[in-house]
Motif scaffolding. Structure first.
Motif, PDB file in Angstrom:
ATOM      1  N   ASP A   1      44.876  43.685  43.903  1.00  0.00           N
ATOM      2  CA  ASP A   1      43.975  44.706  43.366  1.00  0.00           C
ATOM      3  C   ASP A   1      42.761  44.020  42.755  1.00  0.00           C
ATOM      4  O   ASP A   1      42.887  43.164  41.889  1.00  0.00           O
ATOM      5  CB  ASP A   1      44.736  45.506  42.295  1.00  0.00           C
ATOM      6  CG  ASP A   1      43.909  46.633  41.728  1.00  0.00           C
ATOM      7  OD1 ASP A   1      42.797  46.877  42.228  1.00  0.00           O
ATOM      8  OD2 ASP A   1      44.387  47.272  40.779  1.00  0.00           O
ATOM      9  N   GLN A   2      41.555  44.395  43.205  1.00  0.00           N
ATOM     10  CA  GLN A   2      40.362  43.705  42.704  1.00  0.00           C
ATOM     11  C   GLN A   2      39.415  44.620  41.939  1.00  0.00           C
ATOM     12  O   GLN A   2      38.322  44.187  41.560  1.00  0.00           O
ATOM     13  CB  GLN A   2      39.610  43.081  43.878  1.00  0.00           C
ATOM     14  CG  GLN A   2      40.395  41.961  44.539  1.00  0.00           C
ATOM     15  CD  GLN A   2      39.576  41.241  45.582  1.00  0.00           C
ATOM     16  OE1 GLN A   2      38.683  41.847  46.182  1.00  0.00           O
ATOM     17  NE2 GLN A   2      39.877  39.974  45.796  1.00  0.00           N
ATOM     18  N   GLY A   3      39.826  45.854  41.726  1.00  0.00           N
ATOM     19  CA  GLY A   3      38.928  46.731  40.985  1.00  0.00           C
ATOM     20  C   GLY A   3      39.150  48.183  41.369  1.00  0.00           C
ATOM     21  O   GLY A   3      40.127  48.507  42.055  1.00  0.00           O
TER      22      GLY A   3
ATOM     23  N   LEU B   1      34.005  49.049  39.535  1.00  0.00           N
ATOM     24  CA  LEU B   1      34.133  47.758  38.885  1.00  0.00           C
ATOM     25  C   LEU B   1      34.940  46.880  39.827  1.00  0.00           C
ATOM     26  O   LEU B   1      36.088  47.203  40.135  1.00  0.00           O
ATOM     27  CB  LEU B   1      34.858  47.917  37.537  1.00  0.00           C
ATOM     28  CG  LEU B   1      34.041  48.614  36.433  1.00  0.00           C
ATOM     29  CD1 LEU B   1      34.942  49.124  35.324  1.00  0.00           C
ATOM     30  CD2 LEU B   1      32.996  47.655  35.880  1.00  0.00           C
ATOM     31  N   VAL B   2      34.326  45.816  40.325  1.00  0.00           N
ATOM     32  CA  VAL B   2      34.969  44.978  41.337  1.00  0.00           C
ATOM     33  C   VAL B   2      34.810  43.504  40.947  1.00  0.00           C
ATOM     34  O   VAL B   2      33.724  43.081  40.520  1.00  0.00           O
ATOM     35  CB  VAL B   2      34.347  45.231  42.732  1.00  0.00           C
ATOM     36  CG1 VAL B   2      35.013  44.324  43.781  1.00  0.00           C
ATOM     37  CG2 VAL B   2      34.514  46.705  43.131  1.00  0.00           C
TER      38      VAL B   2
ATOM     39  N   ASP C   1      44.019  54.427  47.828  1.00  0.00           N
ATOM     40  CA  ASP C   1      44.196  55.545  46.892  1.00  0.00           C
ATOM     41  C   ASP C   1      45.584  56.152  47.079  1.00  0.00           C
ATOM     42  O   ASP C   1      45.746  57.197  47.709  1.00  0.00           O
ATOM     43  CB  ASP C   1      43.100  56.583  47.177  1.00  0.00           C
ATOM     44  CG  ASP C   1      43.038  57.669  46.113  1.00  0.00           C
ATOM     45  OD1 ASP C   1      43.977  57.747  45.298  1.00  0.00           O
ATOM     46  OD2 ASP C   1      42.054  58.433  46.114  1.00  0.00           O
ATOM     47  N   PRO C   2      46.619  55.488  46.569  1.00  0.00           N
ATOM     48  CA  PRO C   2      47.980  55.975  46.807  1.00  0.00           C
ATOM     49  C   PRO C   2      48.228  57.363  46.228  1.00  0.00           C
ATOM     50  O   PRO C   2      49.072  58.118  46.703  1.00  0.00           O
ATOM     51  CB  PRO C   2      48.865  54.912  46.141  1.00  0.00           C
ATOM     52  CG  PRO C   2      47.977  54.175  45.204  1.00  0.00           C
ATOM     53  CD  PRO C   2      46.587  54.275  45.750  1.00  0.00           C
TER      54      PRO C   2
ATOM     55  N   ALA D   1      40.197  55.316  43.259  1.00  0.00           N
ATOM     56  CA  ALA D   1      40.704  54.473  44.345  1.00  0.00           C
ATOM     57  C   ALA D   1      40.537  52.999  43.968  1.00  0.00           C
ATOM     58  O   ALA D   1      39.568  52.628  43.314  1.00  0.00           O
ATOM     59  CB  ALA D   1      39.945  54.783  45.634  1.00  0.00           C
ATOM     60  N   HIS D   2      41.471  52.174  44.368  1.00  0.00           N
ATOM     61  CA  HIS D   2      41.404  50.741  44.043  1.00  0.00           C
ATOM     62  C   HIS D   2      40.830  49.954  45.211  1.00  0.00           C
ATOM     63  O   HIS D   2      41.041  50.303  46.363  1.00  0.00           O
ATOM     64  CB  HIS D   2      42.800  50.224  43.681  1.00  0.00           C
ATOM     65  CG  HIS D   2      43.179  50.610  42.281  1.00  0.00           C
ATOM     66  ND1 HIS D   2      43.351  49.698  41.274  1.00  0.00           N
ATOM     67  CD2 HIS D   2      43.379  51.827  41.724  1.00  0.00           C
ATOM     68  CE1 HIS D   2      43.646  50.327  40.154  1.00  0.00           C
ATOM     69  NE2 HIS D   2      43.688  51.617  40.403  1.00  0.00           N
ATOM     70  N   THR D   3      40.111  48.893  44.875  1.00  0.00           N
ATOM     71  CA  THR D   3      39.535  48.071  45.941  1.00  0.00           C
ATOM     72  C   THR D   3      40.453  46.887  46.224  1.00  0.00           C
ATOM     73  O   THR D   3      40.857  46.167  45.311  1.00  0.00           O
ATOM     74  CB  THR D   3      38.133  47.576  45.554  1.00  0.00           C
ATOM     75  OG1 THR D   3      38.215  46.901  44.308  1.00  0.00           O
ATOM     76  CG2 THR D   3      37.169  48.730  45.427  1.00  0.00           C
ATOM     77  N   ILE D   4      40.781  46.741  47.506  1.00  0.00           N
ATOM     78  CA  ILE D   4      41.718  45.726  47.982  1.00  0.00           C
ATOM     79  C   ILE D   4      41.008  44.967  49.100  1.00  0.00           C
ATOM     80  O   ILE D   4      40.332  45.598  49.924  1.00  0.00           O
ATOM     81  CB  ILE D   4      42.974  46.410  48.598  1.00  0.00           C
ATOM     82  CG1 ILE D   4      43.566  47.459  47.654  1.00  0.00           C
ATOM     83  CG2 ILE D   4      44.014  45.397  49.033  1.00  0.00           C
ATOM     84  CD1 ILE D   4      44.362  46.921  46.515  1.00  0.00           C
TER      85      ILE D   4
END
Lengths: 107, 1017
Positions: free
Chosen positions: B954-956, B975-976, B991-992, B940-943
């Motif tokens: 997208d930040q990590g 990792l952010v 998490d698309p 999952a990506h951190t937004i």
């Protein structure tokens, strides 16, 4: 392709791992008392790590005999024909004895 | 094509040879001669073709048996579904492709011409529905105006999405060749190496002559022949050698070869490729000639043959002439007609006509006359037909026309009439059921061209011969354009002697056998203009007009021609069609054939099954499997195993009644954190680093110092790549002044060893240090939990001091176990608990696991698997593979302070680059869902909250996740960007891939016992 390992004799290339161009030399290790490193070392390492000639023809290369004696070998191989004209043990050919400011660049 | 064309004795032989075909009683073989041929009439075999029962004999191919049974229609063509018959008698066959065998062994696109007949053989024709005779798709012929060259590109262009949804599936259904079984191949395949001085490819007159000469000279020889029987064209062409029949000479020569211990004759072995350093690929069809391989035997064997020298005596392939209807069943290569008659005593027809542009084709007439077949006519396109041939016609009473065939007529069951346009202008109709055609011979230049040597054109034989050959190879005989029997024998002999001498074998080899030197006398004729389709590539339905169209549309280069028309791209790889296609292109583009050029030849020369290339490397043997020292014991306990690289590791140890893996893993973690457990960690790479300069060496490869490490101490170390990115981490201990014991991650054990050897041998040979991999020599277990010391005291000698003072955190030393085994004990912890790692020689690993269970019973000891190991390291914020992912720096991992400022190390310089020290970099942080019941997922990506998900926002991303039984919720590492400044901030985990989007809190990655008191206790 077959490589004549100086220690094991002629072996097929599946026993070996390719590293690449043997021409670049790693700048020598330095003593860090010299104000955090040598002058110009970033450029020298950039050359050493990233810059490669794209040789069509005879090229010096490192190969590792991981499936045999674990020796690092220095080959002269023609990249166009795969003809190998020399194989020798590689000791000491990869690092310059000089620090970064004067070594590591590719001619 | 070799053998004598001695016409002086022709008359007598024709008179003596008259034999009418007779079908033996109970046999279906209406076209079988009652004598002659290399078949065993005492060994009849039953087989079926499209379900119809037929008989043949041992020694037959499926094709020769079909010929003997009078079968003419054997398949439908690829594009137009035109009826097709057998064209050739060899591995170049384009038409007679069948599905051989049934069930899991069903093999599509098998050439009937190379499939040996066996009892019970089942074959089905291909590319037809509902039956071979009534094929619905033959309607394609009526649509042929749209099926011209390039029709895919022209017709199916719009709308674009129709391609995937409609056009492609429909085309595939309509055009497919045979069907694969769709089942796993039940047979075994083998791979083997062979070494020799001289490899001879092909066992015709040239090859046998070369093998004899080299063998007599003392060379170690391998003679490889793709056919089941050695002899090549000698089996089909008759002739005399050294005053005896060529078959008698062959028998003597083969007997001599088998008497030579230095010569190995390998039949059913096709050399398919030439590789570097004198390595040749060959496929031995060990058991393709039986229904199923005998028990413990392989179906096929892939050979890699290493030869100092190679003599290619692969012969030549006769080429078709392109004229209207040249693909009709009943039109066959002249050499194939001879082969069926001479070798198999099977008659392709009862009234045979010949269409030729050379003298060699006439030998088919000789063979047919000897077999008592009626010759209806010979159509010879050459302006000057040699007088002796005309004389033969006169004696034997058949007509000879100077002219060309411009049309043939007949249905699916074969031709009936031939239209001849005579040179003098008139047209003649001839009745015939078989038309033998010979457009000349193409030397087999494939192997010789596998290193990109281009064939060269020879006008005298109107064919390409090999150009520059791969090192160590010579080509001799028909493959080199020498078509007479005498020349083949001499060339083979000379090549054999030379090859032997070049590999140091120079015993006397005698002189070559003598035979006549008949001339080919070819006058090229490639294409006869006509009203109907005239085929160049039979299997892919490429016609002469397709080539002309390609030229008009600008696809003039041979490489374009090939791709635009699919010429030469069928299973015969253009062996029948390429040169003819080039010649026609040369004609329509006003160039010479050499100007037009050739395409590049690449291996394999004959099709090689994937199964043969894979050999035994399939299923569980796809790669080797490494088992930990405690594997058997873990399996007995019912452990679930996971593949990590080549290793099988215990993932968790379920207990009866546990409903899922999470229950088991949670229990294992809780038991370790509250009691004691152990885990096999033998898979970590282990390297002994020894020598006076061992410390100096490690100082250079690790970012932190090791020369300053005291004997009996361990230290966590981090290695960088030269570009400043983290390579690997691990704990390294100093066992003696000049002896360090280095560990790597499981995944990097091999690469790190290779890298360290590079450093030692290539970079710094002046350092006196030696490296030895000892991963397999030590069984190593992590024992963790507050009761670890209690358990250890049960297994070590009572004199060993395990107290915090006597054995402090990060200490290492040898201890004596009860019973006398000496173990190494390391006080290190990955779990964050009070822990030791213990290592014993690998052979004691199983016993140690069993003894830990016995000794630890009173403390409730359990084994734990890699999942619990992973949970505990995430709870402690320890980085592992997902964080050491080839993009992270020491700083990103929170380990930047480890880097020594007092000494140089690999990666120091480039790690200081602007981009790698950017404060905005993504760094390791802890992440936990705001909703404690929520499951966190890696990937999952951190937004930032409120931002629209996009690459800009997208930040990590989340790298590692687990369910933490200590925190009672899912947690993870990620990792952010600037993460360490953002503890407490809520961001979105987007998490698309899984369609999820939820809030997570950024936090310190050390979730559990952040002070680290537990491991030091």
């Amino acid at each position: 392709m077959r490589i004549a390992c100086p220690f094991c004799g002629e072996r097929e290339n599946g026993e070996f791992t390719y590293l690449g161009d043997a021409k670049p030399q790693r700048p020598a290790m330095v003593a860090l008392e010299v104000a955090g490193g040598a002058a110009g070392e970033a450029e020298a390492f950039y050359d050493y790590v990233y810059l490669r000639d794209n040789v069509a023809g005879e090229m010096d290369e490192y190969w590792y005999h991981g499936g045999g004696c674990r020796s690092w070998l220095r080959l002269t191989r023609n990249t166009a024909t795969h003809e190998i004209t020399s194989v020798e043990a590689a000791p000491g050919t990869g690092a310059s004895s000089s620090p970064a400011s004067t070594a590591g660049t590719i001619s | 094509m070799t053998g004598s064309l001695s016409l002086t004795s022709a008359e007598a032989r024709f008179a003596a040879g008259a034999k009418a075909p007779v079908a033996p009683s109970g046999s279906t073989q209406s076209n079988r001669l009652d004598t002659g041929g290399l078949i065993d009439r005492a060994a009849p075999l039953n087989f079926t073709f499209d379900g119809k029962a037929m008989t043949g004999f041992a020694g037959d191919t499926l094709a020769s048996a079909l010929v003997a049974n009078g079968v003419r229609l054997v398949g439908r063509s690829f594009k137009y579904h035109r009826p097709r018959g057998i064209l050739t008698a060899g591995s170049e066959e384009p038409n007679a492709l069948v599905e051989l065998r049934s069930g899991a062994r069903r093999e599509p696109n098998t050439k009937a011409t190379t499939a040996e007949l066996y009892q019970g053989l089942e074959a089905l024709s291909q590319n037809r529905w509902p039956s071979l005779r009534y094929d619905v798709m033959s309607v394609n012929q009526l649509l042929s105006p749209i099926f011209v060259a390039g029709f895919y590109y022209k017709t199916f262009m719009w709308p674009a999405k129709f391609w995937e949804m409609i056009y492609e599936p429909a085309i595939r259904r309509a055009a497919g060749l045979g069907r694969s079984s769709g089942l796993a191949d039940p047979d075994h395949y083998d791979k083997a190496w062979a070494h020799c001085d001289v490899l001879v490819v092909g066992s015709g007159p040239t090859g046998v002559s070369a093998a004899l000469a080299a063998g007599r000279a003392g060379a170690r020889v391998i003679l490889a022949e793709e056919d089941s029987r050695a002899g090549g064209r000698l089996l089909s062409d008759g002739g005399e050698i050294g005053g005896m029949s060529s078959r008698e000479w062959l028998a003597n020569a083969l007997a001599e070869l088998s008497s030579l211990s230095n010569v190995r004759v390998m039949t059913r072995t096709a050399v398919f490729g030439v590789y570097d350093g004198g390595t040749y690929g060959a496929l031995e069809r060990v058991n393709d000639h039986v229904a199923t391989p005998p028990e413990h035997e392989v179906r096929q064997r892939l050979w890699r043959i290493v030869a100092k020298r190679c003599v290619v005596a692969a012969g030549a392939i006769e080429r078709p002439i392109v004229f209207s209807g040249n693909d009709r069943p009943g039109v066959m290569m002249a050499s194939a007609v001879r082969t069926y008659i001479e070798r198999f005593a099977a008659l392709p027809g009862k009234r045979v006509a010949l269409f030729t542009n050379n003298s060699d084709g006439w030998r088919t007439v000789e063979a047919a006359l000897r077999a008592g077949v009626e010759i209806s006519a010979v159509i010879d396109s050459r302006p000057g037909i040699p007088e002796e041939l005309r004389a033969m016609a006169e004696v034997s009473g058949f007509r000879v026309f100077n002219g060309v065939v411009h049309d043939v007529r007949g249905g699916a069951s074969g031709i009936s009439r031939i239209s001849v346009a005579q040179a003098k202008g008139t047209t003649v109709e001839i009745a015939a059921d078989t038309l033998a055609m010979s457009g000349g011979w193409n030397p087999s230049v494939g192997l010789a061209s596998h290193h990109r040597g281009r064939p060269t054109w020879r006008d005298d034989i109107a064919a390409f011969v090999p150009g520059e050959c791969p090192p160590g190879m010579v080509v001799a005989g028909a493959a080199n354009g020498d078509f007479s029997l005498g020349a083949c024998l001499r060339a083979g002999h000379a090549a054999g002697i030379a090859a032997a001498a070049e590999s140091g074998r120079t015993q006397k080899a005698g002189s070559p056998a003598a035979a006549s030197d008949e001339a080919l006398s070819i006058t090229p004729l490639w294409h006869v203009e006509g009203k109907h389709k005239a085929f160049v590539d039979f299997q892919h339905d490429v016609t002469a007009s397709d080539i002309a169209l390609a030229q008009r549309e600008g696809f003039e280069s041979v490489e374009h021609l090939k791709r635009y028309t699919t010429l030469g791209m069928a299973t015969d790889q253009g062996r029948n069609s390429n040169v003819t296609g080039l010649a026609i292109m040369a004609e329509v583009s006003g160039r010479t054939i050499p100007q037009t050029g050739t395409t590049i030849y690449r291996p394999p020369q004959v099709p090689v099954a994937i199964g043969a290339l894979a050999g035994h490397h399939r299923d569980e043997n796809f790669h080797s499997t490494r088992l930990t020292p405690s594997h058997r014991w873990a399996a007995e306990r019912g452990a679930t195993f996971v593949d990590t690289g080549l290793w099988k590791r215990a993932q968790w140890y379920p207990l009866p009644g546990e409903k899922d893996w999470l229950t088991s893993v949670d229990r294992e973690v809780l038991t370790v954190r509250n009691g004691v457990g152990f885990c096999d960690v033998s898979t970590l790479g282990k390297i002994d680093v020894m020598g006076p300069d061992a410390g100096a060496f490690l100082d250079r490869v690790y970012i932190n110092a090791f020369s300053s490490l005291g004997v009996g101490k361990a230290r966590y170390g981090l290695m960088l790549r030269e570009d400043g990115i983290v390579m690997d981490d691990g704990t390294t201990s100093r066992l003696a002044e000049d002896h360090y014991f280095l560990t790597t991650t499981t995944a990097k054990a091999g690469p790190v060893m290779q890298y360290l050897e590079y450093c030692r041998q290539v970079l710094w040979p002046e350092l006196d240090v030696q490296l030895t991999s000892c991963t397999d020599q030590w069984a190593q277990f992590s024992i963790a939990g507050p009761k670890t010391r209690d358990l250890l005291r049960e297994i070590v000698e009572p004199s060993e001091d395990l107290s915090n003072e006597g054995f402090p955190f990060m200490a290492v030393r040898e201890v004596k176990l009860r019973g006398g085994v000496v173990a190494r004990l390391f006080r290190i912890s990955f779990s964050g608990e009070m822990a030791f790692e213990i290592s014993v020689p690998a052979r004691f690993g199983d016993a140690l696991a069993r003894n830990l269970m016995i000794a630890g019973k009173q403390f409730g000891v359990i084994p734990y698997g890699t999942e619990a190991l992973g949970v505990m390291r995430i709870e402690k914020g320890h980085v592992a593979g997902p964080e050491l992912n080839g993009t992270t720096t020491a700083g990103d991992l929170g380990l930047g302070k480890m880097a020594s400022k007092k000494k140089d190390f690999v990666g120091r310089v480039l790690a200081a680059r602007e981009g790698l020290v950017d404060p905005n970099r993504q760094v390791v942080v802890g992440l936990k869902p705001v909703d404690k019941a929520r499951r966190l997922r890696s990937g999952a990506h951190t937004i930032p909250k409120g931002a629209r998900p996009s690459p800009e926002t997208d930040q990590g991303y989340v790298t590692s996740v687990c369910h933490s039984p200590m925190l009672g919720q899912w947690i993870g590492l990620g990792l952010v960007e600037r993460g360490r400044e953002r503890y407490g901030e809520i961001v979105r985990a987007h998490d698309p891939l899984r369609g999820e989007d939820y809030d997570v809190e950024i936090c310190n990655p050390v979730f559990y016992d952040p002070e680290g008191g537990r491991q030091r206790g």
